[in-house]
Design a protein around this motif. Structure first.
Motif, PDB file in Angstrom:
ATOM      1  N   LYS A   1       0.838  -1.215   0.000  1.00  0.00           N
ATOM      2  CA  LYS A   1       0.000   0.000   0.000  1.00  0.00           C
ATOM      3  C   LYS A   1       0.865   1.255   0.000  1.00  0.00           C
ATOM      4  O   LYS A   1       0.550   2.233  -0.676  1.00  0.00           O
ATOM      5  CB  LYS A   1      -0.936   0.008   1.218  1.00  0.00           C
ATOM      6  N   ALA A   2       1.979   1.217   0.742  1.00  0.00           N
ATOM      7  CA  ALA A   2       2.879   2.374   0.776  1.00  0.00           C
ATOM      8  C   ALA A   2       3.491   2.602  -0.606  1.00  0.00           C
ATOM      9  O   ALA A   2       3.640   3.741  -1.060  1.00  0.00           O
ATOM     10  CB  ALA A   2       3.962   2.173   1.819  1.00  0.00           C
ATOM     11  N   LEU A   3       3.815   1.525  -1.304  1.00  0.00           N
ATOM     12  CA  LEU A   3       4.389   1.637  -2.651  1.00  0.00           C
ATOM     13  C   LEU A   3       3.366   2.178  -3.644  1.00  0.00           C
ATOM     14  O   LEU A   3       3.680   3.006  -4.491  1.00  0.00           O
ATOM     15  CB  LEU A   3       4.882   0.267  -3.139  1.00  0.00           C
ATOM     16  N   GLU A   4       2.131   1.678  -3.511  1.00  0.00           N
ATOM     17  CA  GLU A   4       1.085   2.096  -4.456  1.00  0.00           C
ATOM     18  C   GLU A   4       0.791   3.584  -4.338  1.00  0.00           C
ATOM     19  O   GLU A   4       0.476   4.247  -5.319  1.00  0.00           O
ATOM     20  CB  GLU A   4      -0.213   1.313  -4.173  1.00  0.00           C
TER      21      GLU A   4
ATOM     22  N   GLY B   1      -1.830  13.606   8.710  1.00  0.00           N
ATOM     23  CA  GLY B   1      -1.768  12.141   8.858  1.00  0.00           C
ATOM     24  C   GLY B   1      -2.605  11.372   7.859  1.00  0.00           C
ATOM     25  O   GLY B   1      -2.792  10.151   7.980  1.00  0.00           O
ATOM     26  N   GLN B   2      -3.097  12.082   6.833  1.00  0.00           N
ATOM     27  CA  GLN B   2      -4.040  11.469   5.905  1.00  0.00           C
ATOM     28  C   GLN B   2      -3.435  10.305   5.107  1.00  0.00           C
ATOM     29  O   GLN B   2      -4.088   9.284   4.897  1.00  0.00           O
ATOM     30  CB  GLN B   2      -4.586  12.551   4.955  1.00  0.00           C
ATOM     31  N   MET B   3      -2.183  10.466   4.674  1.00  0.00           N
ATOM     32  CA  MET B   3      -1.558   9.412   3.872  1.00  0.00           C
ATOM     33  C   MET B   3      -1.385   8.126   4.697  1.00  0.00           C
ATOM     34  O   MET B   3      -1.722   7.035   4.245  1.00  0.00           O
ATOM     35  CB  MET B   3      -0.193   9.899   3.364  1.00  0.00           C
ATOM     36  N   LEU B   4      -0.897   8.275   5.904  1.00  0.00           N
ATOM     37  CA  LEU B   4      -0.684   7.107   6.760  1.00  0.00           C
ATOM     38  C   LEU B   4      -2.017   6.411   7.060  1.00  0.00           C
ATOM     39  O   LEU B   4      -2.100   5.186   7.105  1.00  0.00           O
ATOM     40  CB  LEU B   4       0.004   7.532   8.060  1.00  0.00           C
TER      41      LEU B   4
ATOM     42  N   ILE C   1      -2.969   4.387   3.988  1.00  0.00           N
ATOM     43  CA  ILE C   1      -2.167   3.157   3.903  1.00  0.00           C
ATOM     44  C   ILE C   1      -2.705   2.138   4.913  1.00  0.00           C
ATOM     45  O   ILE C   1      -2.932   0.979   4.591  1.00  0.00           O
ATOM     46  CB  ILE C   1      -0.664   3.462   4.188  1.00  0.00           C
ATOM     47  N   GLY C   2      -2.934   2.608   6.134  1.00  0.00           N
ATOM     48  CA  GLY C   2      -3.408   1.733   7.208  1.00  0.00           C
ATOM     49  C   GLY C   2      -4.764   1.112   6.889  1.00  0.00           C
ATOM     50  O   GLY C   2      -4.959  -0.096   7.043  1.00  0.00           O
ATOM     51  N   GLU C   3      -5.685   1.923   6.408  1.00  0.00           N
ATOM     52  CA  GLU C   3      -7.040   1.418   6.129  1.00  0.00           C
ATOM     53  C   GLU C   3      -7.007   0.368   5.026  1.00  0.00           C
ATOM     54  O   GLU C   3      -7.637  -0.688   5.118  1.00  0.00           O
ATOM     55  CB  GLU C   3      -7.961   2.577   5.712  1.00  0.00           C
ATOM     56  N   SER C   4      -6.251   0.703   3.990  1.00  0.00           N
ATOM     57  CA  SER C   4      -6.194  -0.193   2.847  1.00  0.00           C
ATOM     58  C   SER C   4      -5.460  -1.498   3.199  1.00  0.00           C
ATOM     59  O   SER C   4      -5.893  -2.601   2.836  1.00  0.00           O
ATOM     60  CB  SER C   4      -5.525   0.594   1.728  1.00  0.00           C
ATOM     61  N   ALA C   5      -4.368  -1.377   3.956  1.00  0.00           N
ATOM     62  CA  ALA C   5      -3.626  -2.578   4.363  1.00  0.00           C
ATOM     63  C   ALA C   5      -4.475  -3.437   5.304  1.00  0.00           C
ATOM     64  O   ALA C   5      -4.493  -4.660   5.198  1.00  0.00           O
ATOM     65  CB  ALA C   5      -2.318  -2.181   5.039  1.00  0.00           C
TER      66      ALA C   5
ATOM     67  N   ASN D   1      -8.093 -13.830   8.300  1.00  0.00           N
ATOM     68  CA  ASN D   1      -9.417 -14.277   8.680  1.00  0.00           C
ATOM     69  C   ASN D   1      -9.701 -13.965  10.151  1.00  0.00           C
ATOM     70  O   ASN D   1     -10.331 -14.747  10.873  1.00  0.00           O
ATOM     71  CB  ASN D   1      -9.572 -15.770   8.386  1.00  0.00           C
ATOM     72  N   ARG D   2      -9.170 -12.849  10.612  1.00  0.00           N
ATOM     73  CA  ARG D   2      -9.393 -12.402  11.982  1.00  0.00           C
ATOM     74  C   ARG D   2      -9.469 -10.867  11.923  1.00  0.00           C
ATOM     75  O   ARG D   2      -9.060 -10.252  10.953  1.00  0.00           O
ATOM     76  CB  ARG D   2      -8.214 -12.787  12.898  1.00  0.00           C
ATOM     77  N   HIS D   3     -10.002 -10.276  12.997  1.00  0.00           N
ATOM     78  CA  HIS D   3      -9.982  -8.817  13.062  1.00  0.00           C
ATOM     79  C   HIS D   3      -8.560  -8.368  13.376  1.00  0.00           C
ATOM     80  O   HIS D   3      -7.838  -9.063  14.088  1.00  0.00           O
ATOM     81  CB  HIS D   3     -10.933  -8.312  14.142  1.00  0.00           C
ATOM     82  N   ALA D   4      -8.200  -7.224  12.839  1.00  0.00           N
ATOM     83  CA  ALA D   4      -6.847  -6.731  13.103  1.00  0.00           C
ATOM     84  C   ALA D   4      -6.907  -5.295  13.584  1.00  0.00           C
ATOM     85  O   ALA D   4      -7.679  -4.476  13.073  1.00  0.00           O
ATOM     86  CB  ALA D   4      -6.004  -6.818  11.844  1.00  0.00           C
ATOM     87  N   TYR D   5      -6.109  -5.015  14.611  1.00  0.00           N
ATOM     88  CA  TYR D   5      -5.907  -3.639  15.048  1.00  0.00           C
ATOM     89  C   TYR D   5      -4.507  -3.268  14.581  1.00  0.00           C
ATOM     90  O   TYR D   5      -3.535  -3.876  15.001  1.00  0.00           O
ATOM     91  CB  TYR D   5      -6.041  -3.528  16.568  1.00  0.00           C
ATOM     92  N   LEU D   6      -4.435  -2.307  13.675  1.00  0.00           N
ATOM     93  CA  LEU D   6      -3.153  -1.998  13.056  1.00  0.00           C
ATOM     94  C   LEU D   6      -2.658  -0.620  13.495  1.00  0.00           C
ATOM     95  O   LEU D   6      -3.319   0.392  13.261  1.00  0.00           O
ATOM     96  CB  LEU D   6      -3.306  -2.041  11.529  1.00  0.00           C
ATOM     97  N   GLU D   7      -1.520  -0.635  14.156  1.00  0.00           N
ATOM     98  CA  GLU D   7      -0.915   0.632  14.569  1.00  0.00           C
ATOM     99  C   GLU D   7       0.323   0.871  13.704  1.00  0.00           C
ATOM    100  O   GLU D   7       1.233   0.046  13.678  1.00  0.00           O
ATOM    101  CB  GLU D   7      -0.520   0.520  16.040  1.00  0.00           C
TER     102      GLU D   7
END
Ligand SMILES: Nc1nc2c(ncn2[C@@H]2O[C@H](COP(=O)(O)OP(=O)(O)OP(=O)(O)O)[C@@H](O)[C@H]2O)c(=O)[nH]1
Ligand SMILES: [Mg+2]
Length: 298
Positions: A201-204, A251-254, A257-261, A270-276
């Motif tokens: 996502k960061a590359l895209e 912080g919009q770009m990060l 990236i986070g939402e899309s990743a 196949n589980r919920h993820a909390y991504l920091e």
């Protein structure tokens, strides 16, 4: 007598210059998204096994970083990784991009294939972008440069000739055991895959030098109650200006990236993820042997 049929297995290297479609071919053949794919050259930085298991065969495809003339230590390391793979495989799939013809970097790879003295198949990929007749001169030139078992025009993007390729691959593999359990489709860990999904996502979303300067380190990956995984990842860049780009205005770009990743990660785990996500600067990490080790590239 299907049960009496011999079982075939083996290791198949997928090699070529950056951006010719190696990872796309791997994902098509395995039927899973094993390796990340972007429009940017030098996306793949590790040797990645993608495993296809059928009733009659198990094929371990090895995706490799694009072989190129390196300009830094990272480039040198990953090009070496790709070259070393040729030693350990039963078969080589060498990919050319029909839109680019045969470049000087392709010639270097032709010579590596020659030196490896292994059976090899040549793919003329991205055939969907050119009329089929334009592949002919490349097929003739390829045949002149090495005694390929087959030369196949393909489109990994839309799947053209992928079945034909797989049929040939299995035909040329030796009889052998099943190396991996049926359900396993890669040798990589969940952490590795998650790191790659973030990097994709960061590359895209970035341009020019920024994608090349991005690396992702998973600092924490912990199972929490109710099928939740807590993931803390650091996106490393080489300069403060790059950090500013990756964080973005407010912080919009990060966040993007986070939402899309996270969407991809949840689907994959196949589980919920909390991504920091954090962004850190490690100046010129691509030239630093210790940093390369820390980031899994050494
Ligand atoms: N039109 C078209 N695009 C393709 C095809 N195969 C791959 N691509 C695109 O080419 C770009 C590079 O594909 P990758 O699979 O990442 O290429 P790669 O050889 O693994 O690249 P590196 O990892 O950088 O060495 C992506 O944008 C793909 O979608 C194809 O058959 N046709
Ligand atoms: Mg790749």
């Amino acid at each position: 007598m299907a049960d009496k049929k011999t079982f075939k297995s083996g290791f198949v290297a997928i090699i070529g210059r950056p951006n010719v479609g190696k990872s796309t071919v791997l994902n098509r053949l395995v039927g899973e998204k094993v390796a990340i794919v972007t429009q940017k050259p030098e996306t793949t930085r590790n040797k990645i096994q993608g495993i296809l298991t059928r009733d009659d065969a198990q094929v371990v495809f090895i995706d490799t970083p694009g072989i190129h003339k390196p300009t830094n230590l990272l480039g040198k390391q990953i090009t070496q990784v790709a070259k070393d793979v040729l030693i350990e495989v039963d078969l080589i799939v060498f990919i050319l991009d029909v839109t680019k013809g045969i470049t000087s970097e392709d010639m270097i790879i032709f010579n590596l294939v020659k030196a490896a003295k292994k059976p090899a198949i040549l793919l003329i990929n991205k055939i969907d972008l050119r009329s089929k007749s334009l592949a002919l001169p490349l097929i003739e030139e390829g045949a002149r440069l090495y005694d390929f078992r087959d030369i196949i025009p393909t489109s990994a993007a839309n799947g053209d000739n992928m079945d034909a390729l797989l049929k040939k691959v299995i035909e040329y593999l030796p009889e052998g055991p099943k190396y991996f359990p049926d359900s396993q489709f890669t040798d990589k860990t969940e952490q590795f895959m998650v790191g790659e999904m973030i990097r994709e996502k960061a590359l895209e979303l970035t341009h020019e030098e920024v994608p090349h300067s991005v690396a992702v380190l998973i600092e924490e990956f912990t199972e929490r109650p109710k099928k939740l995984v807590y993931i803390r990842a650091v996106i490393y860049v080489e300069r403060h200006s790059q950090k500013k780009i990756l964080v973005g205005h407010k912080g919009q770009m990060l966040k993007s990236i986070g939402e899309s990743a996270r969407r991809d990660i949840q689907k994959f785990l196949n589980r919920h993820a909390y991504l920091e996500l954090w962004v850190k600067v490690h100046e010129n990490w691509r030239k630093d042997p210790n940093a390369l080790k820390m980031l899994g590239y050494a």
